[in-house]
Design a protein around this motif. Structure first.
Motif, PDB file in Angstrom:
ATOM      1  N   UNK A  55       0.806  -1.097  -0.186  1.00 47.71           N
ATOM      2  CA  UNK A  55       0.012  -0.178  -0.043  1.00 47.71           C
ATOM      3  C   UNK A  55       0.860   1.379  -0.065  1.00 47.71           C
ATOM      4  N   UNK A  56       0.672   2.201  -0.862  1.00 47.74           N
ATOM      5  CA  UNK A  56       1.201   3.125  -0.929  1.00 47.74           C
ATOM      6  C   UNK A  56       0.538   4.388  -0.376  1.00 47.74           C
ATOM      7  N   UNK A  57       0.822   4.827   0.788  1.00 52.62           N
ATOM      8  CA  UNK A  57       0.035   5.675   1.494  1.00 52.62           C
ATOM      9  C   UNK A  57       0.458   7.063   1.795  1.00 52.62           C
ATOM     10  N   UNK A  58       0.193   8.297   1.436  1.00 52.83           N
ATOM     11  CA  UNK A  58       0.750   9.425   1.305  1.00 52.83           C
ATOM     12  C   UNK A  58       0.225  10.460   2.559  1.00 52.83           C
ATOM     13  N   UNK A  59      -0.968  10.099   2.967  1.00 50.36           N
ATOM     14  CA  UNK A  59      -1.406  11.108   4.199  1.00 50.36           C
ATOM     15  C   UNK A  59      -2.827  10.784   4.474  1.00 50.36           C
ATOM     16  N   UNK A  60      -3.448  11.728   5.277  1.00 46.37           N
ATOM     17  CA  UNK A  60      -4.915  11.554   5.855  1.00 46.37           C
ATOM     18  C   UNK A  60      -4.911  10.467   6.942  1.00 46.37           C
ATOM     19  N   UNK A  61      -6.276   9.950   7.042  1.00 47.77           N
ATOM     20  CA  UNK A  61      -6.260   9.131   8.236  1.00 47.77           C
ATOM     21  C   UNK A  61      -6.424   7.597   7.936  1.00 47.77           C
ATOM     22  N   UNK A  62      -5.698   6.769   8.491  1.00 48.09           N
ATOM     23  CA  UNK A  62      -5.643   5.382   8.270  1.00 48.09           C
ATOM     24  C   UNK A  62      -7.351   4.547   8.071  1.00 48.09           C
ATOM     25  N   UNK A  63      -8.075   5.054   8.868  1.00 48.53           N
ATOM     26  CA  UNK A  63      -9.385   4.572   8.777  1.00 48.53           C
ATOM     27  C   UNK A  63     -10.016   4.543   7.479  1.00 48.53           C
ATOM     28  N   UNK A  64      -9.657   5.669   6.570  1.00 46.94           N
ATOM     29  CA  UNK A  64      -9.955   5.752   5.151  1.00 46.94           C
ATOM     30  C   UNK A  64      -9.513   4.922   4.384  1.00 46.94           C
ATOM     31  N   UNK A 107       0.667  -7.683   3.884  1.00 47.27           N
ATOM     32  CA  UNK A 107       0.434  -6.398   3.698  1.00 47.27           C
ATOM     33  C   UNK A 107       1.387  -5.378   4.070  1.00 47.27           C
ATOM     34  N   UNK A 108       1.898  -4.683   3.071  1.00 46.43           N
ATOM     35  CA  UNK A 108       2.982  -3.576   3.605  1.00 46.43           C
ATOM     36  C   UNK A 108       2.557  -1.970   3.377  1.00 46.43           C
ATOM     37  N   UNK A 109       3.055  -1.257   4.260  1.00 47.28           N
ATOM     38  CA  UNK A 109       2.701   0.230   4.207  1.00 47.28           C
ATOM     39  C   UNK A 109       3.841   0.838   3.785  1.00 47.28           C
ATOM     40  N   UNK A 110       3.825   1.803   2.742  1.00 49.29           N
ATOM     41  CA  UNK A 110       5.121   2.462   2.356  1.00 49.29           C
ATOM     42  C   UNK A 110       4.444   3.908   2.102  1.00 49.29           C
ATOM     43  N   UNK A 111       5.454   4.926   2.492  1.00 42.63           N
ATOM     44  CA  UNK A 111       5.118   6.400   2.363  1.00 42.63           C
ATOM     45  C   UNK A 111       6.018   7.302   2.597  1.00 42.63           C
ATOM     46  N   UNK A 112       5.872   8.564   2.541  1.00 43.98           N
ATOM     47  CA  UNK A 112       6.646   9.776   2.937  1.00 43.98           C
ATOM     48  C   UNK A 112       7.031   9.636   4.413  1.00 43.98           C
ATOM     49  N   UNK A 146       1.954  14.191  13.527  1.00 43.13           N
ATOM     50  CA  UNK A 146       2.623  13.381  14.343  1.00 43.13           C
ATOM     51  C   UNK A 146       1.654  12.335  15.159  1.00 43.13           C
ATOM     52  N   UNK A 147       0.457  12.780  15.434  1.00 42.76           N
ATOM     53  CA  UNK A 147      -0.515  11.951  15.899  1.00 42.76           C
ATOM     54  C   UNK A 147      -0.511  10.416  15.297  1.00 42.76           C
ATOM     55  N   UNK A 148      -0.918   9.455  16.280  1.00 45.76           N
ATOM     56  CA  UNK A 148      -1.029   8.015  15.699  1.00 45.76           C
ATOM     57  C   UNK A 148      -1.971   7.729  14.778  1.00 45.76           C
ATOM     58  N   UNK A 149      -3.174   8.598  14.798  1.00 42.11           N
ATOM     59  CA  UNK A 149      -4.206   8.352  13.870  1.00 42.11           C
ATOM     60  C   UNK A 149      -3.953   9.056  12.611  1.00 42.11           C
ATOM     61  N   UNK A 150      -2.727   9.494  12.263  1.00 39.05           N
ATOM     62  CA  UNK A 150      -2.394  10.150  10.912  1.00 39.05           C
ATOM     63  C   UNK A 150      -1.436   9.291  10.124  1.00 39.05           C
ATOM     64  N   UNK A 151      -1.461   9.153   8.936  1.00 34.36           N
ATOM     65  CA  UNK A 151      -0.582   8.163   8.361  1.00 34.36           C
ATOM     66  C   UNK A 151       0.596   8.860   7.971  1.00 34.36           C
ATOM     67  N   UNK A 152       0.749  10.302   7.690  1.00 38.76           N
ATOM     68  CA  UNK A 152       2.291  10.746   7.477  1.00 38.76           C
ATOM     69  C   UNK A 152       3.225  10.319   8.521  1.00 38.76           C
ATOM     70  N   UNK A 153       4.178   9.471   8.110  1.00 38.26           N
ATOM     71  CA  UNK A 153       5.164   8.836   9.035  1.00 38.26           C
ATOM     72  C   UNK A 153       6.477   9.726   9.391  1.00 38.26           C
TER      73      UNK A 153
END
Length: 347
Positions: free
Chosen positions: A200-209, A233-238, A282-289
């Motif tokens: 999964x290429x995830x760039x931002x937003x909330x993981x619930x979406x 499943x893997x998660x990749x991103x900025x 920076x919050x846990x509920x946000x995707x940006x790592x």
């Protein structure tokens, strides 16, 4: 589930800095190789290089870069992030990665996908009108090449194969294969139905979406009769890490702006953010790592509850982030984030 894995990847962009200076192609290639060596020495699990065909990237021949890295590293797995299979010849891609597996003594993986950039379509004579059909056909051919040393095959977008010998064969029986998925439900369903890992290429937003995508993946795999315990499943991103979350944001923002500002400008869009605007990410509920080691560990564990994923890969070098800082981020990922996540998941 297998032990949670951690890695880093580079897309190899060489965009201008704030003063308008771009790194040379040679220096950028050297940086990518050094980054891979750092990741290997730190004990990370996987290193990836993406495919791009533009003057502001150095990764058109990404398999050759990975081959150079294979001889400079000892333990780390090597993957594409990702291979644009729609506009490539699956036979050539398979041969390249089988050879890479020989060079690396069985450390090769591959992520196949369509890519976020479209320059390879015109470059290699493919039509965007055939966007879905190209991917479907070439992915299915690649899957057959994994299984058959001698193959007869016929499709719409490549010359037929008649008792074609596909060589060399890799060290591994089959190259570990992932399908790169952005946000398309049909792609998640396809990966699950085929019984192939999903990146999964995830760039931002909330993981619930994103959870509906991973739910579709696991559900499709189960309904198609695949053993889900063997799928991943893997998660990749900025991404970026520093000793404190505040430091991470402050060091990340200029390069984030440089990166997005550059690529969005050519689409007629403007991009600029500030440390204050990014701090809530920076919050846990946000995707940006981006954040401290503790914050990223918390974020990965939060997403694991939603996605059931078992690999995280970060793009630490985006926007001209200095190599010394990339090295520090790699060190934090390997020696702080990874132990925290693995400890929590083993309970």
């Amino acid at each position: 589930m297998s032990e949670f894995e951690f890695g880093v990847y580079s897309l190899g962009e060489r965009i201008p800095d704030a003063n308008g200076n771009s790194p040379t192609s040679q220096s950028r290639v050297e940086e990518i190789i050094q980054m891979a060596k750092m990741a290997d020495e730190a004990g990370l699990d996987v290193f990836g290089v993406g495919e791009h065909h533009r003057l502001d990237f150095v990764t058109s021949s990404y398999a050759m870069l990975l081959a150079a890295i294979a001889r400079e590293t000892k333990n780390i797995k090597l993957t594409s992030t990702l291979s644009v299979i729609s506009t490539a010849d699956p036979v050539r891609v398979y041969e390249d990665f089988a050879t890479l597996d020989l060079l690396s003594n069985g450390r090769t993986e591959i992520i196949l996908g369509r890519g976020a950039f479209l320059e390879s379509f015109s470059l290699f004579g493919a039509s965007l009108n055939d966007y879905n059909e190209l991917f479907e056909e070439k992915l299915n051919l690649f899957l057959k090449l994994q299984e058959q040393k001698v193959i007869s095959w016929h499709g719409n977008f490549r010359s037929p194969l008649q008792n074609a010998q596909i060589a060399p064969r890799p060290v591994q029986k089959n190259l570990p294969l992932w399908i790169g998925v952005g946000g398309t439900p049909a792609s998640a369903v396809r990966a699950g139905s085929l019984g192939v890992n999903m990146a999964l290429g995830l760039l931002g937003g909330r993981p619930e979406s994103v959870k509906p995508l991973t739910d579709l993946y696991w559900q499709s795999a189960k309904e198609s009769g695949h053993d889900v315990s063997k799928l991943r499943v893997s998660v990749t991103g900025h991404s970026y890490l520093a000793e404190t979350g505040e430091q991470a944001i402050n060091e990340f923002v200029p390069h984030y702006n440089q990166y997005f500002g550059y690529f969005l400008k050519e689409r007629g869009q403007h991009f600029r953010t500030t440390a204050e605007q990014l701090t809530p990410q920076r919050a846990a509920g946000q995707i940006l790592a981006v954040g401290s080691a503790e914050e990223l560990a918390e974020k990965i564990l939060y997403q694991h509850e939603l996605f059931g994923h078992s690999r995280f890969m970060g793009q630490f070098d985006m926007g001209g982030q200095p190599l010394a800082r990339v090295e520090q981020a790699i060190d934090l990922l390997a020696n702080k984030v990874a132990p925290m996540v693995r400890r929590a998941l083993s309970k």
